[in-house]
Design a protein around this motif. Structure first.
Motif: not given
Length: 415
Positions: A136-140
């Motif tokens: 649902k949520t990506i982090i980079v």
């Protein structure tokens, strides 16, 4: 692997680059490297393997597109539908150094991708993997192109995106991240990785950046860089270039390019591999130093450089493996030479980031290429994203005499 959509991909497993290689299912993507071979000093990345014996529709002739290469690419989720690639080769042969006079020099201008950088090729597949794993949520974690690209791809796919970046990031990058609806968090450079690992422990959070000290990255992402090799072959109507010169940071791109040409060679579409040349800032250059020292990875001091796109202090395993297997070159370019070359490319109508200009400067260090065919320089990203130099714009009078005097005074141009 059961996917909720049809795919022509012949990807079969994730395979570690360690020796001996260990294989794992395509999903979940192993984001901390190969668990079987990992040590405290070294974490080996993974790549995707394919059932090459079943490949039947691939072609690298003129007018070929990504649709012709689906068998050799990861499964692409229908929501990861941003049109990516198809960037041109721009002839800059007039800029060839004297000893390479007569050699065709072409720039693969990846600044024409949707978010103006090569990272879109990587993120179309990291986002596809995230969707396949129902994230649902990506982090980079990114100082620039990667964060912008991930934010755009996430927005199009209906995912939330948190970008761990730095306070000194350029205004253009900040505004693009915000414009795509992502959430930038500004941290000191070294704090981004602990923050990344902490957030990755939360349920529903999916990293599309590296999590390990020895850069491993996402197994699916570098597969997207194979399309650079495929497109070069298609634009040259199936002929292999003499060399591809690549700005190199963590090295996922140069490995992907190498793998793309290697696949074309193994499948019988070309009869020789182009020589790969990695280019790094002279004050850093972890790939160069790893090769010189006979090691897989090294960490170098963070010397100041304007080549921001390749300003890494640690290399990944991939570029070292690619250059060794290809018998390629690793070159260092100082900022002064990179800036001169950057300005020369500008005079050819290409406004690229300075680290891309370093590829042109690197040609001064190469005496000759073994094979005929053009030399391709990778132009990774637009220079518009880099910090601008503060300068006061002085108003001038509108009468002809004043206009002529201003042109002569400021630019040495006479009418």
């Amino acid at each position: 692997m059961n996917l909720p959509f049809e795919t022509r991909s012949l990807a079969t497993v994730q395979r570690s680059l360690a020796e001996p290689a260990t294989e794992y299912p395509l999903l979940p993507a192993l984001l901390r490297g190969c668990p079987e071979s990992a040590t405290e000093e070294m974490q080996y990345p993974l790549e995707l393997d394919y059932d090459y014996g079943r490949v039947k529709d691939v072609t690298f002739r003129r007018e070929s597109t990504w649709a012709d290469w689906e068998e050799l690419l990861p499964p692409r989720h229908p929501k990861a539908d941003m049109p990516v690639g198809g960037t041109p080769l721009v002839d800059v042969s007039a800029l060839a150094p004297a000893h390479l006079s007569g050699r065709r020099i072409l720039v693969k201008d990846d600044s024409r991708n949707p978010t103006w950088s090569h990272k879109d090729r990587l993120n179309v597949f990291t986002i596809s993997a995230a969707l396949c794993e129902e994230a649902k949520t990506i982090i980079v974690a990114s100082s620039g192109n990667h964060g912008v690209s991930a934010a755009a791809m996430a927005a199009r796919a209906g995912l939330n995106c948190i970008v761990l970046t730095m306070p000194e990031v350029s205004g253009a990058i900040r505004d693009m991240i915000l414009g795509y609806g992502a959430f930038p968090l500004f941290l000191a450079a070294d704090d981004r990785w602990p923050a990344m690992r902490a957030l990755a422990e939360l349920p529903g959070i999916y990293p599309v950046s590296n999590l390990t000290p020895a850069h491993t990255g996402h197994p699916w992402g570098p597969e997207g860089y194979k399309t650079i090799a495929y497109e070069i072959l298609a634009d040259l109507d199936g002929a292999s270039p003499a060399a591809v010169v690549v700005p190199t940071g963590y090295g996922e791109m140069i490995y992907g390019i190498y793998k793309g040409f290697r696949e074309a060679f193994l499948l019988g579409h070309i009869d020789r591999m182009p020589r790969l040349v990695a280019v790094e800032p002279s004050v850093r250059g972890p790939v160069h130093h790893a090769l010189q020292q006979g090691r897989s990875t090294v960490t170098v001091e963070a010397g100041p450089t304007v080549q921001l796109g390749t300003a890494t202090t640690v290399n990944g395993y991939r570029p070292v493996a690619a250059i060794r297997q290809n018998r390629g070159l690793s070159l260092l370019v100082d900022d002064e030479a990179a800036l001169r070359a950057h300005n020369k490319l500008g005079r050819c109508g290409l406004w690229l980031e300075i680290s891309s200009g370093a590829t042109l400067a690197a040609l001064d260090q190469i005496e000759e290429f073994e094979n005929d065919g053009p030399v391709v320089l990778m132009g990774c990203s637009t220079g518009l994203k880099e910090p601008s130099t503060p300068k006061e714009n002085r108003a001038t009078g509108a009468d002809l005499e004043t206009l002529r005097a201003t042109l002569k005074r400021d630019y040495g141009f006479e009418l």
